[in-house]
Design a protein around this motif. Structure first.
Motif, PDB file in Angstrom:
ATOM      1  N   LEU A 148       3.366  11.770  15.386  1.00 46.55           N
ATOM      2  CA  LEU A 148       4.002  11.609  14.112  1.00 46.55           C
ATOM      3  C   LEU A 148       4.919  11.582  13.340  1.00 46.55           C
ATOM      4  CD1 LEU A 148       0.297  10.257  12.747  1.00 46.55           C
ATOM      5  CD2 LEU A 148       2.148   8.752  14.102  1.00 46.55           C
ATOM      6  N   HIS A 149       5.599  12.051  13.483  1.00 45.30           N
ATOM      7  CA  HIS A 149       6.793  13.330  12.817  1.00 45.30           C
ATOM      8  C   HIS A 149       7.939  12.132  13.895  1.00 45.30           C
ATOM      9  CE1 HIS A 149       8.619  15.623  15.782  1.00 45.30           C
ATOM     10  NE2 HIS A 149       7.260  16.373  15.402  1.00 45.30           N
ATOM     11  N   ALA A 150       7.777  11.798  14.834  1.00 39.93           N
ATOM     12  CA  ALA A 150       8.750  11.993  14.744  1.00 39.93           C
ATOM     13  C   ALA A 150       8.984   9.425  14.743  1.00 39.93           C
ATOM     14  CB  ALA A 150       8.953  11.946  16.353  1.00 39.93           C
ATOM     15  N   VAL A 151       8.298   9.174  13.661  1.00 41.12           N
ATOM     16  CA  VAL A 151       8.180   8.111  13.504  1.00 41.12           C
ATOM     17  C   VAL A 151       8.393   7.688  12.446  1.00 41.12           C
ATOM     18  CG1 VAL A 151       6.360   5.969  13.456  1.00 41.12           C
ATOM     19  CG2 VAL A 151       6.102   7.690  15.174  1.00 41.12           C
ATOM     20  N   GLY A 196      -3.194   9.574   5.460  1.00 43.15           N
ATOM     21  CA  GLY A 196      -2.000  10.216   5.239  1.00 43.15           C
ATOM     22  C   GLY A 196      -1.406   9.278   6.494  1.00 43.15           C
ATOM     23  N   LEU A 197      -0.589   9.479   7.237  1.00 42.08           N
ATOM     24  CA  LEU A 197       0.142   8.149   7.948  1.00 42.08           C
ATOM     25  C   LEU A 197      -0.834   7.573   9.420  1.00 42.08           C
ATOM     26  CD1 LEU A 197       2.229   6.577   9.303  1.00 42.08           C
ATOM     27  CD2 LEU A 197       3.333   8.030   9.827  1.00 42.08           C
ATOM     28  N   ALA A 198      -1.633   9.289   9.912  1.00 44.06           N
ATOM     29  CA  ALA A 198      -2.892   8.531  11.302  1.00 44.06           C
ATOM     30  C   ALA A 198      -3.658   7.880  10.261  1.00 44.06           C
ATOM     31  CB  ALA A 198      -3.079   9.884  11.171  1.00 44.06           C
ATOM     32  N   HIS A 232       0.688  -1.124   0.279  1.00 46.38           N
ATOM     33  CA  HIS A 232       0.326   0.146  -0.293  1.00 46.38           C
ATOM     34  C   HIS A 232       0.625   1.187  -0.131  1.00 46.38           C
ATOM     35  CE1 HIS A 232      -3.420  -2.196   0.609  1.00 46.38           C
ATOM     36  NE2 HIS A 232      -2.588  -3.179   1.879  1.00 46.38           N
ATOM     37  N   VAL A 233      -0.240   2.554  -0.374  1.00 39.51           N
ATOM     38  CA  VAL A 233       0.949   3.757  -0.656  1.00 39.51           C
ATOM     39  C   VAL A 233      -0.079   4.620  -0.299  1.00 39.51           C
ATOM     40  CG1 VAL A 233       2.668   5.426  -2.273  1.00 39.51           C
ATOM     41  CG2 VAL A 233       2.741   2.755  -2.521  1.00 39.51           C
ATOM     42  N   GLY A 234       0.111   5.751   0.686  1.00 41.99           N
ATOM     43  CA  GLY A 234      -0.279   6.763   1.786  1.00 41.99           C
ATOM     44  C   GLY A 234       0.130   8.028   0.841  1.00 41.99           C
ATOM     45  N   SER A 235      -0.416   8.633   1.239  1.00 45.98           N
ATOM     46  CA  SER A 235       0.006  10.092   1.653  1.00 45.98           C
ATOM     47  C   SER A 235       1.495  10.220   2.389  1.00 45.98           C
ATOM     48  CB  SER A 235      -0.945  11.443   1.552  1.00 45.98           C
ATOM     49  OG  SER A 235       0.231  12.526   1.767  1.00 45.98           O
ATOM     50  N   GLY A 236       2.388  10.042   2.237  1.00 51.17           N
ATOM     51  CA  GLY A 236       4.155   9.792   3.174  1.00 51.17           C
ATOM     52  C   GLY A 236       4.071   8.766   3.795  1.00 51.17           C
ATOM     53  N   TRP A 237       3.659   7.751   3.654  1.00 51.86           N
ATOM     54  CA  TRP A 237       4.468   6.620   3.943  1.00 51.86           C
ATOM     55  C   TRP A 237       3.826   5.298   2.842  1.00 51.86           C
ATOM     56  CZ3 TRP A 237       0.117   2.854   3.717  1.00 51.86           C
ATOM     57  CH2 TRP A 237      -1.473   3.656   3.935  1.00 51.86           C
TER      58      TRP A 237
END
Length: 183
Positions: free
Chosen positions: A173-176, A109-111, A67-72
């Motif tokens: 989340l930016h730290a993960v 997004g990642l969330a 899977h590809v998402g926005s930023g992950w």
């Protein structure tokens, strides 16, 4: 007779120059078109391929791109599956040279990706960005906000039970760098 050879030679030179100009234009157009391709679109065209994503100190995460998402991305490997943050990707290995500009999809997004792990109460290992792999923390994701998650930390290999919760971390989340699903 010499005139015929002279004009034939001039026509050949003109045709060669015209062909060279066309090839240069096609090459430049290809470069310009490729310049508009975003990484997520490039990755989306690689779905199903085996990739390795280096995220700096936490290391390399490898597996089939699912899977590809926005930023992950989600990589499914033999021993683990991982949600990997592209914000911390340094190198990506295994992509072919071809890409397509995909039809725009809903970009979660990642969330959104992490909320699925929270719903299932799946045991996870969270790899912080810019930290060595031994800084990873095991636990269960309890809740996910817009830009953070709450992780109930448990001893490695232990299920999430109230008695096993050692601490509750709030993690931006930016730290993960990555979150691995523990099988």
């Amino acid at each position: 007779m010499r005139w015929d050879a002279l004009f034939a030679d001039l026509e050949a030179q003109l045709a060669g120059a015209s062909l060279a100009m066309q090839e240069a234009e096609v090459s430049e157009r290809h470069r310009t078109d490729f310049a508009a391709v975003e990484l997520t679109d490039r990755l989306r065209s690689q779905t199903g391929r085996h990739l390795k994503v280096q995220v700096g100190l936490p290391g390399v995460f490898a597996g089939e791109l699912r899977h590809v998402g926005s930023g992950w991305v989600v990589l499914e490997g033999e021993r683990q599956s991982a949600v990997v943050s592209l914000e911390h990707a340094v190198f990506i290995e295994g992509m072919d040279r071809f890409s397509t500009v995909a039809v725009p999809l809903v970009r979660l997004g990642l969330a959104s990706a992490v909320r699925g792990l929270s719903r299932d109460r799946s045991p996870v290992r969270v790899f912080p960005a810019c930290q060595k792999p031994d800084a990873a923390v095991d636990g269960s994701i309890d809740r996910v906000g817009r830009d953070f998650l709450e992780l109930s930390v448990t001893p490695r290999g232990e299920p999430r039970r109230p008695a096993n919760v050692l601490a509750v971390y709030t993690v931006p989340l930016h730290a993960v760098a990555a979150i691995c699903l523990m099988h």
